[in-house]
Scaffold this motif. Structure first.
Motif, PDB file in Angstrom:
ATOM      1  N   SER A  17       0.859  -1.188   0.000  1.00 18.66           N
ATOM      2  CA  SER A  17       0.000   0.000   0.000  1.00 18.66           C
ATOM      3  C   SER A  17       0.896   1.238   0.000  1.00 18.66           C
ATOM      4  O   SER A  17       1.857   1.313   0.765  1.00 18.66           O
ATOM      5  CB  SER A  17      -0.907   0.007   1.234  1.00 18.66           C
ATOM      6  N   PHE A  18       0.593   2.180  -0.879  1.00 14.73           N
ATOM      7  CA  PHE A  18       1.372   3.412  -0.960  1.00 14.73           C
ATOM      8  C   PHE A  18       0.605   4.552  -0.310  1.00 14.73           C
ATOM      9  O   PHE A  18      -0.613   4.655  -0.439  1.00 14.73           O
ATOM     10  CB  PHE A  18       1.681   3.761  -2.417  1.00 14.73           C
ATOM     11  N   LEU A 189      10.261   4.191  -7.612  1.00 13.31           N
ATOM     12  CA  LEU A 189       9.758   3.149  -6.722  1.00 13.31           C
ATOM     13  C   LEU A 189       9.905   1.766  -7.327  1.00 13.31           C
ATOM     14  O   LEU A 189       9.894   0.761  -6.601  1.00 13.31           O
ATOM     15  CB  LEU A 189       8.278   3.399  -6.390  1.00 13.31           C
ATOM     16  N   GLY A 190      10.048   1.697  -8.651  1.00 10.95           N
ATOM     17  CA  GLY A 190      10.108   0.406  -9.323  1.00 10.95           C
ATOM     18  C   GLY A 190      11.295  -0.443  -8.923  1.00 10.95           C
ATOM     19  O   GLY A 190      11.155  -1.641  -8.635  1.00 10.95           O
ATOM     20  N   LEU A 191      12.482   0.145  -8.886  1.00 13.24           N
ATOM     21  CA  LEU A 191      13.674  -0.623  -8.536  1.00 13.24           C
ATOM     22  C   LEU A 191      13.654  -1.113  -7.088  1.00 13.24           C
ATOM     23  O   LEU A 191      13.856  -2.312  -6.841  1.00 13.24           O
ATOM     24  CB  LEU A 191      14.933   0.203  -8.820  1.00 13.24           C
ATOM     25  N   TRP A 215       1.600  12.113  -7.347  1.00 14.91           N
ATOM     26  CA  TRP A 215       2.258  13.048  -6.436  1.00 14.91           C
ATOM     27  C   TRP A 215       3.370  13.769  -7.201  1.00 14.91           C
ATOM     28  O   TRP A 215       4.534  13.721  -6.841  1.00 14.91           O
ATOM     29  CB  TRP A 215       2.805  12.303  -5.227  1.00 14.91           C
ATOM     30  N   GLY A 216       2.966  14.431  -8.286  1.00 17.95           N
ATOM     31  CA  GLY A 216       3.917  15.019  -9.215  1.00 17.95           C
ATOM     32  C   GLY A 216       4.841  16.054  -8.606  1.00 17.95           C
ATOM     33  O   GLY A 216       6.056  16.011  -8.827  1.00 17.95           O
ATOM     34  N   SER A 261       4.147   0.641   2.489  1.00 19.71           N
ATOM     35  CA  SER A 261       3.953  -0.120   3.720  1.00 19.71           C
ATOM     36  C   SER A 261       4.731  -1.434   3.648  1.00 19.71           C
ATOM     37  O   SER A 261       4.811  -2.061   2.591  1.00 19.71           O
ATOM     38  CB  SER A 261       2.464  -0.428   3.922  1.00 19.71           C
ATOM     39  N   GLY A 262       5.338  -1.808   4.763  1.00 20.46           N
ATOM     40  CA  GLY A 262       6.091  -3.065   4.802  1.00 20.46           C
ATOM     41  C   GLY A 262       7.293  -3.059   3.885  1.00 20.46           C
ATOM     42  O   GLY A 262       7.626  -4.067   3.273  1.00 20.46           O
ATOM     43  N   ALA A 263       7.952  -1.880   3.753  1.00 17.62           N
ATOM     44  CA  ALA A 263       9.068  -1.758   2.802  1.00 17.62           C
ATOM     45  C   ALA A 263      10.193  -2.712   3.133  1.00 17.62           C
ATOM     46  O   ALA A 263      10.925  -3.152   2.253  1.00 17.62           O
ATOM     47  CB  ALA A 263       9.586  -0.317   2.778  1.00 17.62           C
ATOM     48  N   ARG A 264      10.401  -3.008   4.394  1.00 22.31           N
ATOM     49  CA  ARG A 264      11.490  -3.878   4.781  1.00 22.31           C
ATOM     50  C   ARG A 264      11.016  -5.312   5.010  1.00 22.31           C
ATOM     51  O   ARG A 264      11.728  -6.131   5.470  1.00 22.31           O
ATOM     52  CB  ARG A 264      12.170  -3.329   6.047  1.00 22.31           C
TER      53      ARG A 264
END
Length: 264
Positions: A17-18, A189-191, A215-216, A261-264
């Motif tokens: 979720s972003f 965010l893709g990589l 969110w330009g 969310s939960g990036a790690r």
């Protein structure tokens, strides 16, 4: 190698979720990125040194061949592949956040494990984009200045200041900027998403591009800052890349970590 040492074996499935970029997210990312660089500097220094030496080789080849115009294309094209160059620093920051080892061997093993996943596809796309930019830039140059007498960039500045030269620079800057923004949107965010989760590269690209478009303004601010810092880093004979490239790489992970969310 244990599961803890190889988190690619049990990555979360699908997109996270972003959320909206939090206030001051760029400053936080830069501070956190600098802390990561200081905590585990070896891989970052290796990354910066590799980019610096590659630039020196390119400079030497273009001077030897007498086609120094290619240096302009390289300078404007480098931001296209800079995220790929700094990919290992994303993994270092991810490991610091997850409490995993950050030695060079562990990072290389993790990146090597990506060979069978989705990251190489996006990497190849970035390389193709850079090659296409060189081709397109050369076409733009030939269109406006192909028949102009020219020795090299430093001894032919009057050619660039002519009407055709200024039109060429304006069009080339516009096209290069559009390329850079497109691939920034794909990679911002893709990589890190491909490193952190089990998702296909097309989904990662589209999710990243959608977020950058939604969110330009704040994401454009991050893109402009990256371009400015990389340009300044290249001025002193590319020496600034030794520090700036890994610093921005670590910071880029923290941009992702703040909005996913939960990036790690």
């Amino acid at each position: 190698m244990t599961t803890a040492e190889a988190p690619h074996l049990d990555l979360p499935q699908g997109l996270p979720s972003f959320q909206a970029p939090p206030k001051g997210f760029i400053g936080h990312a830069l501070r956190a990125g600098w802390q990561d660089f200081r905590a585990a500097p070896i891989f970052g220094l290796l990354t910066g040194a590799a980019a610096m030496f590659a630039g020196w080789v390119l400079l030497g080849l273009t001077l030897w061949a007498g086609h120094t115009f290619w240096l302009i294309l390289a300078v404007f094209g480098f931001p296209l592949v800079a995220p790929l160059c700094a990919l290992g620093t994303y993994e270092v920051s991810r490991r610091i956040g997850a409490g995993l080892p950050t030695d060079v061997g562990a990072v290389f093993r993790r990146l090597r494990a990506e060979q069978g996943r989705q990251l190489p596809w996006l990497s190849m796309l970035l390389v193709v984009a850079l090659l296409f930019w060189f081709f397109l830039g050369h076409m733009i140059f030939a269109l406006f200045l192909g028949l102009k007498p020219m020795v090299n960039v430093t001894t032919s500045l009057d050619v660039f200041l002519s009407v055709d030269g200024l039109m060429m620079l304006a069009l080339g800057t516009g096209v290069g900027g559009a390329f850079a923004l497109l691939f920034f949107g794909i990679c911002v965010l893709g990589l890190p998403l491909l490193l952190a989760r089990e998702v296909d590269y097309v989904t990662a690209m589209l999710a990243s591009l959608s977020y950058a478009r939604t969110w330009g303004a704040p994401m454009l601010g991050w893109a402009v800052l990256i371009a400015a810092l990389l340009f300044l880093a290249m001025l002193p004979a590319l020496l600034g890349l030794l520090v700036v490239l890994p610093w921005l790489g670590h910071a880029s992970w923290h941009i992702y970590a703040q909005v996913a969310s939960g990036a790690r």
